[in-house]
Design a protein around this motif. Structure first.
Motif, PDB file in Angstrom:
ATOM      1  N   GLU A   1       0.825  -1.206   0.000  1.00  0.00           N
ATOM      2  CA  GLU A   1       0.000   0.000   0.000  1.00  0.00           C
ATOM      3  C   GLU A   1       0.863   1.262   0.000  1.00  0.00           C
ATOM      4  OE1 GLU A   1      -3.530   1.937  -0.296  1.00  0.00           O
ATOM      5  OE2 GLU A   1      -3.303  -0.216  -0.282  1.00  0.00           O
ATOM      6  N   ALA A   2       1.935   1.238   0.758  1.00  0.00           N
ATOM      7  CA  ALA A   2       2.800   2.420   0.845  1.00  0.00           C
ATOM      8  C   ALA A   2       3.399   2.767  -0.517  1.00  0.00           C
ATOM      9  CB  ALA A   2       3.902   2.195   1.867  1.00  0.00           C
ATOM     10  N   TRP A   3       3.877   1.752  -1.250  1.00  0.00           N
ATOM     11  CA  TRP A   3       4.448   2.021  -2.572  1.00  0.00           C
ATOM     12  C   TRP A   3       3.385   2.533  -3.535  1.00  0.00           C
ATOM     13  CZ3 TRP A   3       9.144   3.214  -3.232  1.00  0.00           C
ATOM     14  CH2 TRP A   3      10.135   2.650  -2.443  1.00  0.00           C
ATOM     15  N   GLY A   4       2.169   2.086  -3.381  1.00  0.00           N
ATOM     16  CA  GLY A   4       1.082   2.612  -4.199  1.00  0.00           C
ATOM     17  C   GLY A   4       0.864   4.091  -3.934  1.00  0.00           C
ATOM     18  N   ASN A   5       0.925   4.471  -2.668  1.00  0.00           N
ATOM     19  CA  ASN A   5       0.798   5.896  -2.314  1.00  0.00           C
ATOM     20  C   ASN A   5       1.950   6.716  -2.878  1.00  0.00           C
ATOM     21  OD1 ASN A   5      -1.583   5.472  -0.907  1.00  0.00           O
ATOM     22  ND2 ASN A   5      -0.519   5.103   1.023  1.00  0.00           N
ATOM     23  N   VAL A   6       3.145   6.159  -2.828  1.00  0.00           N
ATOM     24  CA  VAL A   6       4.303   6.846  -3.391  1.00  0.00           C
ATOM     25  C   VAL A   6       4.108   7.024  -4.901  1.00  0.00           C
ATOM     26  CG1 VAL A   6       6.788   6.655  -3.852  1.00  0.00           C
ATOM     27  CG2 VAL A   6       5.887   6.094  -1.581  1.00  0.00           C
ATOM     28  N   GLY A   7       3.618   5.983  -5.557  1.00  0.00           N
ATOM     29  CA  GLY A   7       3.353   6.068  -6.994  1.00  0.00           C
ATOM     30  C   GLY A   7       2.341   7.145  -7.328  1.00  0.00           C
ATOM     31  N   ARG A   8       1.273   7.221  -6.544  1.00  0.00           N
ATOM     32  CA  ARG A   8       0.256   8.266  -6.754  1.00  0.00           C
ATOM     33  C   ARG A   8       0.858   9.655  -6.564  1.00  0.00           C
ATOM     34  NH1 ARG A   8      -3.229   4.471  -4.691  1.00  0.00           N
ATOM     35  NH2 ARG A   8      -3.001   5.086  -2.533  1.00  0.00           N
ATOM     36  N   LEU A   9       1.710   9.789  -5.571  1.00  0.00           N
ATOM     37  CA  LEU A   9       2.363  11.076  -5.314  1.00  0.00           C
ATOM     38  C   LEU A   9       3.222  11.496  -6.511  1.00  0.00           C
ATOM     39  CD1 LEU A   9       3.055  13.413  -3.400  1.00  0.00           C
ATOM     40  CD2 LEU A   9       4.865  11.975  -2.469  1.00  0.00           C
ATOM     41  N   TYR A  10       4.061  10.581  -6.980  1.00  0.00           N
ATOM     42  CA  TYR A  10       4.886  10.902  -8.145  1.00  0.00           C
ATOM     43  C   TYR A  10       4.012  11.214  -9.366  1.00  0.00           C
ATOM     44  CZ  TYR A  10       9.346   9.689  -5.969  1.00  0.00           C
ATOM     45  OH  TYR A  10      10.461   9.662  -5.172  1.00  0.00           O
ATOM     46  N   GLY A  11       2.939  10.456  -9.541  1.00  0.00           N
ATOM     47  CA  GLY A  11       2.039  10.711 -10.657  1.00  0.00           C
ATOM     48  C   GLY A  11       1.407  12.083 -10.580  1.00  0.00           C
ATOM     49  N   SER A  12       1.012  12.489  -9.388  1.00  0.00           N
ATOM     50  CA  SER A  12       0.401  13.813  -9.219  1.00  0.00           C
ATOM     51  C   SER A  12       1.391  14.929  -9.522  1.00  0.00           C
ATOM     52  CB  SER A  12      -0.167  13.977  -7.810  1.00  0.00           C
ATOM     53  OG  SER A  12       0.866  14.094  -6.860  1.00  0.00           O
ATOM     54  N   MET A  13       2.681  14.618  -9.395  1.00  0.00           N
ATOM     55  CA  MET A  13       3.722  15.595  -9.703  1.00  0.00           C
ATOM     56  C   MET A  13       4.150  15.505 -11.174  1.00  0.00           C
ATOM     57  SD  MET A  13       5.923  15.362  -6.097  1.00  0.00           S
ATOM     58  CE  MET A  13       7.218  14.535  -6.892  1.00  0.00           C
ATOM     59  N   GLY A  14       3.590  14.536 -11.895  1.00  0.00           N
ATOM     60  CA  GLY A  14       3.936  14.376 -13.305  1.00  0.00           C
ATOM     61  C   GLY A  14       5.240  13.640 -13.539  1.00  0.00           C
ATOM     62  N   ASP A  15       5.790  13.027 -12.511  1.00  0.00           N
ATOM     63  CA  ASP A  15       7.035  12.265 -12.654  1.00  0.00           C
ATOM     64  C   ASP A  15       6.667  10.801 -12.904  1.00  0.00           C
ATOM     65  OD1 ASP A  15       9.515  11.051 -12.521  1.00  0.00           O
ATOM     66  OD2 ASP A  15      10.214  12.339 -10.888  1.00  0.00           O
ATOM     67  N   TRP A  16       6.333  10.508 -14.155  1.00  0.00           N
ATOM     68  CA  TRP A  16       5.789   9.191 -14.498  1.00  0.00           C
ATOM     69  C   TRP A  16       6.825   8.083 -14.386  1.00  0.00           C
ATOM     70  CZ3 TRP A  16       1.011   9.478 -13.769  1.00  0.00           C
ATOM     71  CH2 TRP A  16       0.317  10.651 -14.054  1.00  0.00           C
ATOM     72  N   ALA A  17       8.079   8.374 -14.630  1.00  0.00           N
ATOM     73  CA  ALA A  17       9.119   7.348 -14.517  1.00  0.00           C
ATOM     74  C   ALA A  17       9.229   6.849 -13.070  1.00  0.00           C
ATOM     75  CB  ALA A  17      10.461   7.881 -15.002  1.00  0.00           C
ATOM     76  N   LYS A  18       9.240   7.782 -12.125  1.00  0.00           N
ATOM     77  CA  LYS A  18       9.307   7.385 -10.713  1.00  0.00           C
ATOM     78  C   LYS A  18       8.012   6.721 -10.273  1.00  0.00           C
ATOM     79  CE  LYS A  18      12.867  10.599  -9.228  1.00  0.00           C
ATOM     80  NZ  LYS A  18      13.192  11.761  -8.408  1.00  0.00           N
TER      81      LYS A  18
END
Length: 110
Positions: A1-18
């Motif tokens: 779950e934590a990595w999913g949240n991190v992924g959403r955070l990066y996505g919201s910042m537009g950093d799709w690679a991360k």
């Protein structure tokens, strides 16, 4: 779950690679999100393959089916988009996005 949240955070910042990397650590629960982040980076074929795996893993869930329909639409593959949107409508007859996507794809088929 934590990595999913991190992924959403990066996505919201537009950093799709991360976002892709973070979602990869959260697999299989975040396979669709990872595939959508891949599509945002124009890794469309890789995204399609990941979404097809998600369809198999998450049988009965409309989420990966719709994601696949959207990705095919982004690729201009209207027949495939319509086919997957139709499956989404069959799964959830009242799903507005699926209905609209099916109609859009149908209108673009020559």
């Amino acid at each position: 779950e934590a990595w999913g949240n991190v992924g959403r955070l990066y996505g919201s910042m537009g950093d799709w690679a991360k976002a892709v990397d973070a979602y990869a650590k959260a697999l299989p629960a975040y396979r669709v999100e990872r595939a959508e982040a891949m599509a945002k980076q124009n890794q469309l074929w890789e995204a399609v393959e990941a979404m097809k795996i998600a369809v198999q893993e998450q049988r009965g869930s409309v989420k990966p089916v719709l994601a696949l329909a959207r990705t095919y639409a982004a690729m201009g593959m209207w027949r495939e988009s319509r086919e997957w949107a139709e499956k989404a409508v069959e799964m959830e007859p009242g799903n507005r996005e699926a209905i609209i996507l099916r109609a859009e794809a149908g209108a673009r088929i020559k």
